[in-house]
Design an enzyme around this catalytic site. Structure first.
Site, PDB file in Angstrom:
ATOM      1  N   HIS A  55       0.820  -1.226   0.000  1.00 14.01           N
ATOM      2  CA  HIS A  55       0.000   0.000   0.000  1.00 14.01           C
ATOM      3  C   HIS A  55       0.856   1.280   0.000  1.00 14.01           C
ATOM      4  O   HIS A  55       1.567   1.539   0.971  1.00 14.01           O
ATOM      5  CB  HIS A  55      -0.912   0.012   1.224  1.00 14.01           C
ATOM      6  N   SER A  78       1.679  -0.429  -5.459  1.00  9.78           N
ATOM      7  CA  SER A  78       0.767  -0.630  -4.337  1.00  9.78           C
ATOM      8  C   SER A  78       0.122  -2.002  -4.470  1.00  9.78           C
ATOM      9  O   SER A  78      -0.100  -2.471  -5.577  1.00  9.78           O
ATOM     10  CB  SER A  78      -0.306   0.460  -4.333  1.00  9.78           C
ATOM     11  N   SER A  83      -5.597   1.697  -2.472  1.00  9.00           N
ATOM     12  CA  SER A  83      -4.932   2.035  -1.200  1.00  9.00           C
ATOM     13  C   SER A  83      -3.875   3.123  -1.305  1.00  9.00           C
ATOM     14  O   SER A  83      -3.349   3.577  -0.297  1.00  9.00           O
ATOM     15  CB  SER A  83      -4.319   0.771  -0.596  1.00  9.00           C
ATOM     16  N   ASP A 133       3.328  -7.661  -0.003  1.00  9.34           N
ATOM     17  CA  ASP A 133       2.186  -7.609   0.916  1.00  9.34           C
ATOM     18  C   ASP A 133       1.013  -8.286   0.214  1.00  9.34           C
ATOM     19  O   ASP A 133       0.327  -7.667  -0.590  1.00  9.34           O
ATOM     20  CB  ASP A 133       1.860  -6.147   1.257  1.00  9.34           C
ATOM     21  N   GLU A 158       4.471  -9.309   4.223  1.00  6.29           N
ATOM     22  CA  GLU A 158       3.855  -8.478   5.254  1.00  6.29           C
ATOM     23  C   GLU A 158       2.614  -9.083   5.909  1.00  6.29           C
ATOM     24  O   GLU A 158       2.397  -8.905   7.103  1.00  6.29           O
ATOM     25  CB  GLU A 158       3.478  -7.138   4.589  1.00  6.29           C
ATOM     26  N   ASN A 183       4.681 -11.057   9.049  1.00  6.10           N
ATOM     27  CA  ASN A 183       3.375 -10.958   9.703  1.00  6.10           C
ATOM     28  C   ASN A 183       3.383 -11.541  11.106  1.00  6.10           C
ATOM     29  O   ASN A 183       2.797 -10.981  12.023  1.00  6.10           O
ATOM     30  CB  ASN A 183       2.316 -11.675   8.868  1.00  6.10           C
ATOM     31  N   LYS A 188       4.310  -7.421  14.877  1.00  2.87           N
ATOM     32  CA  LYS A 188       3.519  -7.112  13.676  1.00  2.87           C
ATOM     33  C   LYS A 188       2.062  -7.523  13.919  1.00  2.87           C
ATOM     34  O   LYS A 188       1.226  -6.704  14.217  1.00  2.87           O
ATOM     35  CB  LYS A 188       4.130  -7.789  12.433  1.00  2.87           C
ATOM     36  N   ASP A 192      -0.210  -4.375  14.546  1.00  3.78           N
ATOM     37  CA  ASP A 192      -0.773  -3.812  13.309  1.00  3.78           C
ATOM     38  C   ASP A 192      -2.161  -4.408  13.045  1.00  3.78           C
ATOM     39  O   ASP A 192      -3.174  -3.682  12.980  1.00  3.78           O
ATOM     40  CB  ASP A 192       0.249  -4.104  12.199  1.00  3.78           C
ATOM     41  N   ASN A 193      -2.236  -5.729  12.943  1.00  4.35           N
ATOM     42  CA  ASN A 193      -3.511  -6.369  12.610  1.00  4.35           C
ATOM     43  C   ASN A 193      -4.575  -6.034  13.660  1.00  4.35           C
ATOM     44  O   ASN A 193      -5.736  -5.826  13.328  1.00  4.35           O
ATOM     45  CB  ASN A 193      -3.346  -7.897  12.519  1.00  4.35           C
ATOM     46  N   CYS A 197      -6.204  -2.067  13.283  1.00  2.65           N
ATOM     47  CA  CYS A 197      -7.610  -2.128  12.869  1.00  2.65           C
ATOM     48  C   CYS A 197      -8.529  -1.504  13.918  1.00  2.65           C
ATOM     49  O   CYS A 197      -9.591  -0.988  13.581  1.00  2.65           O
ATOM     50  CB  CYS A 197      -8.030  -3.576  12.590  1.00  2.65           C
ATOM     51  N   HIS A 303      -7.557  -9.118   3.300  1.00 10.03           N
ATOM     52  CA  HIS A 303      -6.686  -8.688   2.203  1.00 10.03           C
ATOM     53  C   HIS A 303      -7.352  -8.696   0.830  1.00 10.03           C
ATOM     54  O   HIS A 303      -7.164  -7.787   0.032  1.00 10.03           O
ATOM     55  CB  HIS A 303      -5.410  -9.531   2.162  1.00 10.03           C
ATOM     56  N   HIS A 355      -3.682   2.171   8.674  1.00 12.61           N
ATOM     57  CA  HIS A 355      -3.349   2.307  10.096  1.00 12.61           C
ATOM     58  C   HIS A 355      -2.494   3.542  10.352  1.00 12.61           C
ATOM     59  O   HIS A 355      -1.759   4.004   9.470  1.00 12.61           O
ATOM     60  CB  HIS A 355      -2.548   1.092  10.563  1.00 12.61           C
ATOM     61  N   SER A 363       5.558  -2.631  12.304  1.00 12.63           N
ATOM     62  CA  SER A 363       5.545  -3.580  11.182  1.00 12.63           C
ATOM     63  C   SER A 363       6.751  -3.370  10.275  1.00 12.63           C
ATOM     64  O   SER A 363       7.437  -4.316   9.883  1.00 12.63           O
ATOM     65  CB  SER A 363       4.285  -3.377  10.343  1.00 12.63           C
ATOM     66  N   GLN A 367      10.008  -5.370   8.772  1.00 16.44           N
ATOM     67  CA  GLN A 367      10.277  -5.521   7.332  1.00 16.44           C
ATOM     68  C   GLN A 367      11.737  -5.187   7.020  1.00 16.44           C
ATOM     69  O   GLN A 367      12.417  -5.910   6.286  1.00 16.44           O
ATOM     70  CB  GLN A 367       9.393  -4.570   6.512  1.00 16.44           C
TER      71      GLN A 367
HETATM   72  P1  NAI Z   1      -6.317 -14.725  11.353  1.00 16.14           P
HETATM   73  O1  NAI Z   1      -6.039 -16.022  10.749  1.00 16.14           O
HETATM   74  O2  NAI Z   1      -5.692 -14.338  12.654  1.00 16.14           O
HETATM   75  O3  NAI Z   1      -7.893 -14.496  11.531  1.00 16.14           O
HETATM   76  C1  NAI Z   1      -8.874 -14.909  10.618  1.00 16.14           C
HETATM   77  C2  NAI Z   1     -10.014 -15.529  11.445  1.00 16.14           C
HETATM   78  O4  NAI Z   1     -11.126 -15.796  10.598  1.00 16.14           O
HETATM   79  C3  NAI Z   1      -9.597 -16.867  12.074  1.00 16.14           C
HETATM   80  O5  NAI Z   1      -9.805 -16.818  13.470  1.00 16.14           O
HETATM   81  C4  NAI Z   1     -10.503 -17.879  11.389  1.00 16.14           C
HETATM   82  O6  NAI Z   1     -10.877 -18.946  12.254  1.00 16.14           O
HETATM   83  C5  NAI Z   1     -11.700 -17.026  10.995  1.00 16.14           C
HETATM   84  N1  NAI Z   1     -12.488 -17.588   9.894  1.00 16.14           N
HETATM   85  C6  NAI Z   1     -12.060 -18.295   8.804  1.00 16.14           C
HETATM   86  N2  NAI Z   1     -13.109 -18.659   8.031  1.00 16.14           N
HETATM   87  C7  NAI Z   1     -14.215 -18.171   8.634  1.00 16.14           C
HETATM   88  C8  NAI Z   1     -15.601 -18.224   8.322  1.00 16.14           C
HETATM   89  N3  NAI Z   1     -16.052 -18.895   7.239  1.00 16.14           N
HETATM   90  N4  NAI Z   1     -16.466 -17.586   9.152  1.00 16.14           N
HETATM   91  C9  NAI Z   1     -16.034 -16.939  10.265  1.00 16.14           C
HETATM   92  N5  NAI Z   1     -14.746 -16.882  10.624  1.00 16.14           N
HETATM   93  C10 NAI Z   1     -13.835 -17.477   9.809  1.00 16.14           C
HETATM   94  O7  NAI Z   1      -5.912 -13.629  10.251  1.00 16.14           O
HETATM   95  P2  NAI Z   1      -5.718 -12.063  10.482  1.00 16.14           P
HETATM   96  O8  NAI Z   1      -4.297 -11.772  10.783  1.00 16.14           O
HETATM   97  O9  NAI Z   1      -6.779 -11.587  11.396  1.00 16.14           O
HETATM   98  O10 NAI Z   1      -5.964 -11.524   8.994  1.00 16.14           O
HETATM   99  C11 NAI Z   1      -7.232 -11.591   8.380  1.00 16.14           C
HETATM  100  C12 NAI Z   1      -7.162 -10.952   6.993  1.00 16.14           C
HETATM  101  O11 NAI Z   1      -6.871  -9.554   7.122  1.00 16.14           O
HETATM  102  C13 NAI Z   1      -6.041 -11.484   6.107  1.00 16.14           C
HETATM  103  O12 NAI Z   1      -6.491 -11.478   4.769  1.00 16.14           O
HETATM  104  C14 NAI Z   1      -4.921 -10.484   6.285  1.00 16.14           C
HETATM  105  O13 NAI Z   1      -4.000 -10.541   5.237  1.00 16.14           O
HETATM  106  C15 NAI Z   1      -5.696  -9.208   6.363  1.00 16.14           C
HETATM  107  N6  NAI Z   1      -5.094  -8.062   7.050  1.00 16.14           N
HETATM  108  C16 NAI Z   1      -5.661  -6.839   6.779  1.00 16.14           C
HETATM  109  C17 NAI Z   1      -5.194  -5.701   7.399  1.00 16.14           C
HETATM  110  C18 NAI Z   1      -5.788  -4.377   7.098  1.00 16.14           C
HETATM  111  O14 NAI Z   1      -5.247  -3.353   7.506  1.00 16.14           O
HETATM  112  N7  NAI Z   1      -6.894  -4.297   6.414  1.00 16.14           N
HETATM  113  C19 NAI Z   1      -4.075  -5.752   8.370  1.00 16.14           C
HETATM  114  C20 NAI Z   1      -3.584  -7.093   8.619  1.00 16.14           C
HETATM  115  C21 NAI Z   1      -4.096  -8.192   7.980  1.00 16.14           C
END
Ligand code: NAI
Length: 434
Positions: A55, A78, A83, A133, A158, A183, A188, A192-193, A197, A303, A355, A363, A367
């Site tokens: 991003h 990006s 983003s 990322d 990332e 990650n 991180k 960050d996550n 958020c 993501h 963020h 984070s 990196q």
């Molecule tokens: P995580 O693996 O810690 O959490 C995902 C959760 O979703 C897990 O607890 C899992 O059991 C649950 N899950 C899976 N399938 C499901 C379903 N059908 N119904 C309900 N729950 C379900 O992953 P994390 O770190 O929380 O990341 C989640 C996503 O967010 C990823 O795609 C990651 O790359 C992205 N991300 C986005 C950020 C942002 O700023 N927008 C920052 C960091 C990560």
């Protein structure tokens, strides 16, 4: 190779605005600033040609300038079509960084931009390091230019979704270089996550819709790190939050944190806002859309955009789509309006600015350390996915304490011995979960 284009941004005239914001961000990014001080003379990234796909925000500009200060040549795109902060991209272009990013690019332009970053300067030298990322840059290199892989010393990734793709590659034997999973450094994903958020989730809804959040019913799909931060974000705004989960541990955690945990089908009909955080696909499907009440807001903070079945929505109700403003669209499904944010792509970067700098400093310090390690010591690693050692994780945190006026206790030798660590750390065994 492809012809040399020095950069492509929305408007280079935005550079001075971007520069002022970058200077403000630097004060909030002590981890990156201290790496510049610590390694500035040594130039550990000298010779590295790092292609980055992350991003293109103000915070990322500070990361880019850190990598350059440490000796690297850098190109940038990006990792999401919505983003980029155009003033950040402009400031980078004006500083001479080959950056190819603007907010609201098409999918075609997105791939074009990534491809530009693979070749450096007028002599078109290929990249020798990847900073990714989500894995789109990695996939472009390995699928379209596989012959490039042999000269790439390593890659750092990332986010959760990108890391997931890397472990799949290891399983299939298709990872041709060592990788560092940034990650899962504690400093991180647990910051960050989660805390990122917690700040940026409600920010996105507010900037996009100006809707009152207090008293609204919000459904958060997923209670991993992003889900925990997102649920806390809406709770802090006074919303009534329900969580959905498939993992009994995370479901129980949500309940212990005071959230109702239900199936999507049970709660979707009563929701004012639905937000997906799972990193999984097909969370919001046709039956959920049809059950929603009038003016429900739907968005995703994971993501990729496949958490919401946008394909179904566009195919069946695309004719009703009415753009209220960029990244805010109203669809009408059987007489009821549904507001979709950022076309189902990650909402905190599509509708807000991602963020805050301080958490991104954590984070991006990881990196930078990962890039240094892989560039300098690539031969110590096999073609597998590694994590940074715990002493570096602790170092990243340590670099961020003084900005918050945090006082740390120091272990006395007999105390250190009693809990089985050394006075300097690491302070926890690897199996500790934080
Ligand atoms: P995580 O693996 O810690 O959490 C995902 C959760 O979703 C897990 O607890 C899992 O059991 C649950 N899950 C899976 N399938 C499901 C379903 N059908 N119904 C309900 N729950 C379900 O992953 P994390 O770190 O929380 O990341 C989640 C996503 O967010 C990823 O795609 C990651 O790359 C992205 N991300 C986005 C950020 C942002 O700023 N927008 C920052 C960091 C990560």
């Amino acid at each position: 190779t492809i012809p040399y284009i020095p950069y492509k941004v929305k408007d280079i005239g935005l550079a001075s605005w971007g520069r002022k914001e970058i200077e403000l961000a630097e004060a909030e990014m002590p981890g990156l600033m201290s790496l510049c001080e610590e390694y500035g003379d040594e130039q550990p990234l000298k010779g590295a040609r790092i292609a980055g796909c992350l991003h293109m925000t103000i915070q990322t500009a500070v990361l880019i300038e850190t990598l350059i200060a440490l000796g690297a040549e850098v190109t940038w795109s990006s990792c999401n079509i919505f983003s980029t902060q155009d003033q950040a991209a402009a400031a980078m272009a004006e500083a001479g960084v080959p950056v190819y990013a603007w907010k609201g690019m098409s999918e075609e332009e997105f791939n074009w931009a990534i491809e530009q970053t693979l070749f450096f300067g007028e002599d078109r030298k290929p990249l020798n390091m990847i900073l990714d990322d989500g894995g789109d840059l990695t996939n472009m290199v390995l699928d379209k230019y596989p012959e490039m892989a042999k000269d790439i010393k390593g890659l750092s990734e990332e986010t959760t979704t990108g890391v997931h793709r890397l472990y799949e590659r290891v399983k299939k034997g298709t990872l041709p270089m060592p990788a560092i999973n940034v990650n899962d450094s504690v400093t991180k994903s647990k910051f960050d996550n989660k805390y990122g958020c917690r700040e940026s989730a409600v920010d996105a809804i507010r900037r996009a819709t100006d809707t009152m959040l207090a008293g609204k019913r919000v459904v958060v799909a997923g209670y991993g790190d992003v889900g925990k931060g997102t649920a806390a974000s809406f709770k802090g705004a006074g919303s009534i939050v329900t969580v959905t989960e498939i993992d009994p541990i995370c479901a129980l955690q949500a309940a212990m944190d005071g959230f109702e945990v239900k199936k999507m089908e049970t709660v979707v009909g009563n929701a004012d806002i639905v937000i997906t955080t799972t990193g999984n696909k097909d969370i919001i499907q046709s039956q959920h859309f049809k059950a929603m009440k009038d003016k429900a807001i739907v968005c995703n903070i994971g993501h990729f955009d496949n958490e919401i079945d946008m394909a179904w929505l566009n195919k069946n109700y695309g004719h009703t789509k009415d753009e209220i403003k960029p990244q805010v669209d109203k669809y009408t499904i059987e007489g009821k309006d549904v507001i979709v944010l950022a076309e189902g792509r990650l909402v905190n970067l599509g509708c807000a600015t991602g963020h805050p700098s301080f958490v991104m400093s954590n984070s991006f310090t990881n990196q930078t350390l990962a890039q240094i390690e892989l560039w300098k010591h690539s031969n110590k690693y096999e073609n597998k996915v590694y994590m940074l050692p715990k002493h570096l994780d602790e170092k990243v945190a340590a670099l961020h304490l003084s900005r918050l006026g945090i006082e740390l206790e120091t272990l006395r030798p007999e105390q250190a011995e009693y809990i089985g660590v050394t006075v300097e750390g690491p302070f926890k065994p690897d199996y500790y979960r934080y």
